[in-house]
Motif scaffolding. Structure first.
Motif, PDB file in Angstrom:
ATOM      1  N   GLN A 132       0.836  -1.215   0.000  1.00 22.26           N
ATOM      2  CA  GLN A 132       0.000   0.000   0.000  1.00 22.26           C
ATOM      3  C   GLN A 132       0.859   1.248   0.000  1.00 22.26           C
ATOM      4  OE1 GLN A 132      -2.082   0.597   3.712  1.00 22.26           O
ATOM      5  NE2 GLN A 132      -3.502   2.094   2.871  1.00 22.26           N
ATOM      6  N   THR A 133       1.925   1.209   0.778  1.00 18.18           N
ATOM      7  CA  THR A 133       2.749   2.401   0.898  1.00 18.18           C
ATOM      8  C   THR A 133       4.136   2.168   0.307  1.00 18.18           C
ATOM      9  OG1 THR A 133       3.478   1.781   3.107  1.00 18.18           O
ATOM     10  CG2 THR A 133       1.469   3.054   2.962  1.00 18.18           C
ATOM     11  N   GLY A 134       4.264   1.110  -0.478  1.00 18.93           N
ATOM     12  CA  GLY A 134       5.508   0.847  -1.197  1.00 18.93           C
ATOM     13  C   GLY A 134       5.201   0.794  -2.681  1.00 18.93           C
ATOM     14  N   GLY A 175       7.598 -16.590   2.946  1.00 21.30           N
ATOM     15  CA  GLY A 175       7.695 -16.143   4.349  1.00 21.30           C
ATOM     16  C   GLY A 175       7.059 -14.787   4.571  1.00 21.30           C
ATOM     17  N   ILE A 176       5.969 -14.543   3.847  1.00 19.73           N
ATOM     18  CA  ILE A 176       5.193 -13.299   3.984  1.00 19.73           C
ATOM     19  C   ILE A 176       3.798 -13.689   4.457  1.00 19.73           C
ATOM     20  CG2 ILE A 176       4.100 -11.407   2.686  1.00 19.73           C
ATOM     21  CD1 ILE A 176       6.558 -11.330   0.881  1.00 19.73           C
ATOM     22  N   SER A 177       3.294 -13.023   5.518  1.00 13.82           N
ATOM     23  CA  SER A 177       2.012 -13.450   6.086  1.00 13.82           C
ATOM     24  C   SER A 177       0.827 -13.013   5.246  1.00 13.82           C
ATOM     25  CB  SER A 177       1.861 -12.905   7.510  1.00 13.82           C
ATOM     26  OG  SER A 177       1.879 -11.487   7.490  1.00 13.82           O
ATOM     27  N   LYS A 213       4.906 -21.497   6.311  1.00 18.73           N
ATOM     28  CA  LYS A 213       4.744 -22.685   7.167  1.00 18.73           C
ATOM     29  C   LYS A 213       3.433 -22.652   7.956  1.00 18.73           C
ATOM     30  CE  LYS A 213       7.284 -21.052  11.207  1.00 18.73           C
ATOM     31  NZ  LYS A 213       8.527 -21.104  11.962  1.00 18.73           N
ATOM     32  N   ASP A 214       2.787 -21.490   7.977  1.00 16.54           N
ATOM     33  CA  ASP A 214       1.526 -21.363   8.712  1.00 16.54           C
ATOM     34  C   ASP A 214       0.346 -21.550   7.751  1.00 16.54           C
ATOM     35  OD1 ASP A 214      -0.727 -20.611  10.071  1.00 16.54           O
ATOM     36  OD2 ASP A 214      -0.092 -18.537  10.426  1.00 16.54           O
ATOM     37  N   PRO A 215      -0.381 -22.683   7.887  1.00 16.79           N
ATOM     38  CA  PRO A 215      -1.472 -22.950   6.937  1.00 16.79           C
ATOM     39  C   PRO A 215      -2.577 -21.901   6.993  1.00 16.79           C
ATOM     40  CG  PRO A 215      -1.486 -24.563   8.721  1.00 16.79           C
ATOM     41  CD  PRO A 215      -0.226 -23.758   8.880  1.00 16.79           C
TER      42      PRO A 215
HETATM   43  C1  LIG Z   1       0.976   2.521   7.739  1.00 20.49           C
HETATM   44  C2  LIG Z   1       1.428   1.147   7.376  1.00 20.49           C
HETATM   45  C3  LIG Z   1       1.865   0.903   6.101  1.00 20.49           C
HETATM   46  C4  LIG Z   1       2.312  -0.358   5.738  1.00 20.49           C
HETATM   47  N1  LIG Z   1       2.726  -0.560   4.461  1.00 20.49           N
HETATM   48  C5  LIG Z   1       3.164  -1.785   4.094  1.00 20.49           C
HETATM   49  C6  LIG Z   1       3.593  -2.063   2.756  1.00 20.49           C
HETATM   50  O1  LIG Z   1       3.576  -1.185   1.889  1.00 20.49           O
HETATM   51  N2  LIG Z   1       4.030  -3.308   2.474  1.00 20.49           N
HETATM   52  C7  LIG Z   1       4.067  -4.313   3.404  1.00 20.49           C
HETATM   53  O2  LIG Z   1       4.502  -5.428   3.071  1.00 20.49           O
HETATM   54  N3  LIG Z   1       3.660  -4.088   4.651  1.00 20.49           N
HETATM   55  C8  LIG Z   1       3.230  -2.846   5.030  1.00 20.49           C
HETATM   56  N4  LIG Z   1       2.851  -2.642   6.328  1.00 20.49           N
HETATM   57  C9  LIG Z   1       3.122  -3.704   7.335  1.00 20.49           C
HETATM   58  C10 LIG Z   1       2.113  -4.824   7.386  1.00 20.49           C
HETATM   59  O3  LIG Z   1       1.025  -4.439   8.209  1.00 20.49           O
HETATM   60  C11 LIG Z   1       2.767  -6.094   7.956  1.00 20.49           C
HETATM   61  O4  LIG Z   1       3.297  -5.795   9.238  1.00 20.49           O
HETATM   62  C12 LIG Z   1       3.906  -6.645   7.105  1.00 20.49           C
HETATM   63  O5  LIG Z   1       3.486  -6.759   5.754  1.00 20.49           O
HETATM   64  C13 LIG Z   1       4.343  -8.001   7.635  1.00 20.49           C
HETATM   65  O6  LIG Z   1       5.463  -8.478   6.927  1.00 20.49           O
HETATM   66  P1  LIG Z   1       5.759 -10.043   6.832  1.00 20.49           P
HETATM   67  O7  LIG Z   1       4.606 -10.723   6.201  1.00 20.49           O
HETATM   68  O8  LIG Z   1       7.093 -10.193   6.204  1.00 20.49           O
HETATM   69  O9  LIG Z   1       5.950 -10.442   8.355  1.00 20.49           O
HETATM   70  P2  LIG Z   1       5.013 -11.332   9.310  1.00 20.49           P
HETATM   71  O10 LIG Z   1       3.640 -10.827   9.343  1.00 20.49           O
HETATM   72  O11 LIG Z   1       5.759 -11.444  10.587  1.00 20.49           O
HETATM   73  O12 LIG Z   1       4.974 -12.729   8.586  1.00 20.49           O
HETATM   74  C14 LIG Z   1       6.056 -13.617   8.479  1.00 20.49           C
HETATM   75  C15 LIG Z   1       5.515 -14.906   7.886  1.00 20.49           C
HETATM   76  O13 LIG Z   1       6.586 -15.791   7.658  1.00 20.49           O
HETATM   77  C16 LIG Z   1       6.140 -17.111   7.969  1.00 20.49           C
HETATM   78  N5  LIG Z   1       7.328 -17.911   8.294  1.00 20.49           N
HETATM   79  C17 LIG Z   1       8.168 -17.748   9.344  1.00 20.49           C
HETATM   80  N6  LIG Z   1       9.153 -18.675   9.300  1.00 20.49           N
HETATM   81  C18 LIG Z   1       8.915 -19.448   8.214  1.00 20.49           C
HETATM   82  C19 LIG Z   1       9.574 -20.573   7.633  1.00 20.49           C
HETATM   83  N7  LIG Z   1      10.695 -21.079   8.168  1.00 20.49           N
HETATM   84  N8  LIG Z   1       9.048 -21.118   6.518  1.00 20.49           N
HETATM   85  C20 LIG Z   1       7.916 -20.615   5.964  1.00 20.49           C
HETATM   86  N9  LIG Z   1       7.244 -19.547   6.471  1.00 20.49           N
HETATM   87  C21 LIG Z   1       7.751 -18.976   7.572  1.00 20.49           C
HETATM   88  C22 LIG Z   1       5.195 -16.941   9.138  1.00 20.49           C
HETATM   89  O14 LIG Z   1       4.281 -18.039   9.198  1.00 20.49           O
HETATM   90  C23 LIG Z   1       4.496 -15.622   8.799  1.00 20.49           C
HETATM   91  O15 LIG Z   1       3.295 -15.832   8.067  1.00 20.49           O
HETATM   92  C24 LIG Z   1       2.352  -1.394   6.699  1.00 20.49           C
HETATM   93  C25 LIG Z   1       1.894  -1.153   7.980  1.00 20.49           C
HETATM   94  C26 LIG Z   1       1.429   0.105   8.323  1.00 20.49           C
HETATM   95  C27 LIG Z   1       0.946   0.343   9.713  1.00 20.49           C
END
Ligand SMILES: Cc1cc2nc3c(=O)[nH]c(=O)nc-3n(C[C@H](O)[C@H](O)[C@H](O)COP(=O)(O)OP(=O)(O)OC[C@H]3O[C@@H](n4cnc5c(N)ncnc54)[C@H](O)[C@@H]3O)c2cc1C
Ligand SMILES: Nc1ncnc2c1ncn2[C@@H]1O[C@H](COP(=O)(O)O)[C@@H](O)[C@H]1O
Lengths: 250, 310
Positions: B244-246, B258-260, B280-282
């Motif tokens: 959204q903001t990227g 590895g993105i939720s 890894k999280d279904p």
């Molecule tokens: C104002 C604002 C703007 C934002 N703008 C953006 C944006 O532009 N883009 C963006 O991406 N986010 C943005 N966010 C952040 C967003 O809300 C999330 O916090 C972020 O996207 C989470 O990143 P993630 O999925 O990498 O991390 P997490 O939510 O921590 O997810 C990590 C995932 O990895 C998995 N995982 C961990 N270990 C393993 C393994 N060994 N094998 C397989 N899976 C594994 C977990 O199950 C989990 O699902 C914004 C937030 C705010 C408040």
């Protein structure tokens, strides 16, 4: 120097909004509202500049309904010295109108710096700071990830599509915050209590001589097309097979 | 009706986003002019003249357009704005920085990140991280618009528009670029890539990110992207952030590792043609938008995938 920080009351970032069935907007009844996350970063930056002895006063401003007072109290709990509510009632306030209201307040308060959020997460406009800078004839540094104030100038590192750039701009100026500028502190209970006693003024757009009539009318709000449900694959072999033979994307 | 498209370029070449923006202008209809403001930017101007649908390229060549500051570009556009019904820029950091400044001085609303054109004054744009699409109608004389590039195909280059020089505006001298640090990469640009491999917090470290995802991106000829969490944690530079903001992307294939799948991340990639999620999280929300979901440990799955493709 004074710093003015505009803070917007928006739907909390954890809420997934729903479009109203009649297509007139999104359903905001009983939805959690918070300060726009980029504005928390803006307040934090201003408060740090005050703690560093660079700013003398931090003024938070919010334009909208009376409940924006809560947003201003949050800003004051983080460390803003006072708040100004521009009470617009139920009128929809679009970025150009906000910029004009902020211009009127800048003319009155004479801040050397305005730090705003780069984008409100409800309208996703990304306009207000740039518009204010234009109306004031001030320079701007948007999408800031680092701000240094010295010698009547701001040196600002900006997050741009290709990487980073650093601008040196004359003050007064407008800076808009990006996510990596800082990590806002949590307001402590004593500071929340203290914030309740800080001054909060209310003004009306008419008193500031600003016509806030919207320029854009929303004809309809619709739900985006949904993706058709996908499938779970058992292993890498099945995944590669699907990508090659079904989706044909590799 | 005459539309002015403000070109984004590096003085030699146009950015692809300019080509999408011209396509949006063509959807509005009317005569299309392109403004190329730069320093020794004749090559970019010549390229603009090849874009289909463009009738005239206006070139302002001066040293103070080297750093493309909003202050100087706005002054130039304001001196040349008369007669244009629409002024368009791409919804990139370049266009987002510039367009509102122009709109404010014209005393008109700015319409951000349009994804559709209904008519000359009515446009579709996403709001609330793309969870709703608003159709908005402008009552203003001049429409100042930024264009979401993924919503419009690029125009072809089979044209020979005329090129006109215009006078530079004065240097406002309000802003000086002192440093620019562009991420260097042999890989395709995120916005233009056909395949994107994107990593999140699940990778655990920058070292893991590079060790695991680079071989996959190499094999697929893909660009690399990331979630905010991965950027905040310093795994990769800020310009990798999708969301959204990227950056907003819509490749043929998006592989989320590895993105939720937070709404802010989905906002940036859910228009991709095919989405693969490895997590890894279904119950991770990313699986709700994935065409192909693979539940597993990325540290095992990704190396296997590198072995199995190509
Ligand atoms: C104002 C604002 C703007 C934002 N703008 C953006 C944006 O532009 N883009 C963006 O991406 N986010 C943005 N966010 C952040 C967003 O809300 C999330 O916090 C972020 O996207 C989470 O990143 P993630 O999925 O990498 O991390 P997490 O939510 O921590 O997810 C990590 C995932 O990895 C998995 N995982 C961990 N270990 C393993 C393994 N060994 N094998 C397989 N899976 C594994 C977990 O199950 C989990 O699902 C914004 C937030 C705010 C408040
Ligand atoms: N109604 C408002 N009241 C106070 N500040 C606002 C308001 N609308 C926008 N802003 C400020 O402008 C920034 C950008 O908003 P926008 O241009 O709407 O994306 C926000 O992060 C706020 O700092």
């Amino acid at each position: 120097m004074k710093i003015l920080v505009p803070v917007k009351r928006v739907v909390d970032y954890n809420v997934k909004v729903r479009v109203k069935a009649d297509g007139t907007g999104v359903d905001l009844a009983n939805v959690k509202m918070s300060m726009n996350p980029f504005d928390e970063i803006a307040i934090e930056e201003a408060v740090r500049l005050k703690e560093a002895g660079i700013a003398t006063e931090v003024i938070a401003v919010s334009c909208g309904v009376a409940a924006c007072q809560e947003t201003l109290r949050t800003a004051m709990a983080i460390g803003a010295d006072r708040g100004i509510l521009v009470d617009c009632g139920d009128t929809e306030i679009q970025p150009l109108a906000v910029a004009k209201l902020l211009k009127a307040l800048c003319d009155k308060e004479q801040p050397q710096l305005v730090i705003c959020g780069k984008q409100a997460i409800d309208d996703d406009a990304n306009q207000t700071g740039q518009m204010l800078a234009a109306l004031q004839g001030w320079p701007q540094a948007t999408f800031a990830s680092k701000v240094v104030i010295a010698g009547g100038k701001a040196t600002v590192t900006r997050e741009i599509d290709g990487g980073l750039e650093t601008l040196e701009i004359n003050l007064p100026a407008v800076v808009s915050t990006d996510l990596r500028l800082n990590e806002p502190r949590y307001a402590t209970l004593p500071n929340i209590m203290k914030a309740k006693k800080k001054p909060l003024d209310t003004v009306k757009p008419a008193e500031l001589g600003v016509d806030v009539t919207p320029r854009l009318s929303t004809l309809k709000v619709a739900e985006p097309a949904r993706r058709s449900p996908g499938i779970r694959v058992a292993d890498v072999a099945e995944l590669v097979n699907k990508l090659k033979n079904e989706a044909k994307v590799i | 009706m005459t539309i002015l498209v403000i070109a984004e370029h590096d003085h030699q070449q146009l950015k692809a986003a300019t080509l999408n923006t011209v396509a949006a202008a063509a959807r509005i209809g009317g005569d299309i002019h392109v403004l190329v403001a730069g320093s020794n930017c004749q090559a970019a101007a010549q390229e603009a003249a090849t874009l289909n649908g463009v009738s005239t390229v206006k070139v302002a060549d001066a040293a103070h357009y080297q750093s493309q500051t909003a202050e100087n570009l706005t002054a130039l556009v304001m001196a040349n704005a008369a007669g244009y019904s629409h002024i368009l820029a791409p919804a990139t950091t370049f266009g987002k920085n510039l367009a509102p400044r122009i709109a404010a001085l014209l005393d008109v609303a700015q319409i951000s990140e349009i994804t559709g054109v209904e008519s000359a004054d009515t446009f579709v744009r996403p709001i609330y991280a793309g969870n709703a699409l608003a159709t908005v109608k402008s009552a203003d004389q001049t429409k100042v618009i930024t264009v979401r590039t993924t919503a419009f195909d690029t125009v072809n280059r089979e044209n020979a528009a005329k090129i006109e020089s215009i006078a530079a505006a004065n240097d406002t001298a309000q802003s000086t670029l002192t440093h620019r640090e562009l991420t260097k990469s042999e890989r395709p640009e995120l916005g233009a890539a056909k395949i994107i491999v994107s990593g999140g917090r699940g990778l655990g470290s920058g070292e893991n990110y590079h060790k695991l995802l680079e071989p996959l991106a190499d094999k697929l000829g893909a660009a690399l992207g990331a979630s905010r969490a991965a950027v905040d944690a310093g795994f990769v530079p800020n310009d990798y952030q999708v969301g959204q903001t990227g950056k907003i992307v819509a490749p043929q294939l998006y592989i989320a590792v590895g993105i939720s799948g937070a709404i802010q991340h989905l906002a940036g990639m859910k228009e991709s043609k095919v989405i693969v999620a490895i997590n890894k999280d279904p119950d991770a929300p990313i699986f709700q938008v994935a065409d192909y979901g693979l539940v597993g440990d990325l540290f095992e799955v990704v190396p296997q995938l590198v072995g199995a493709v190509g």
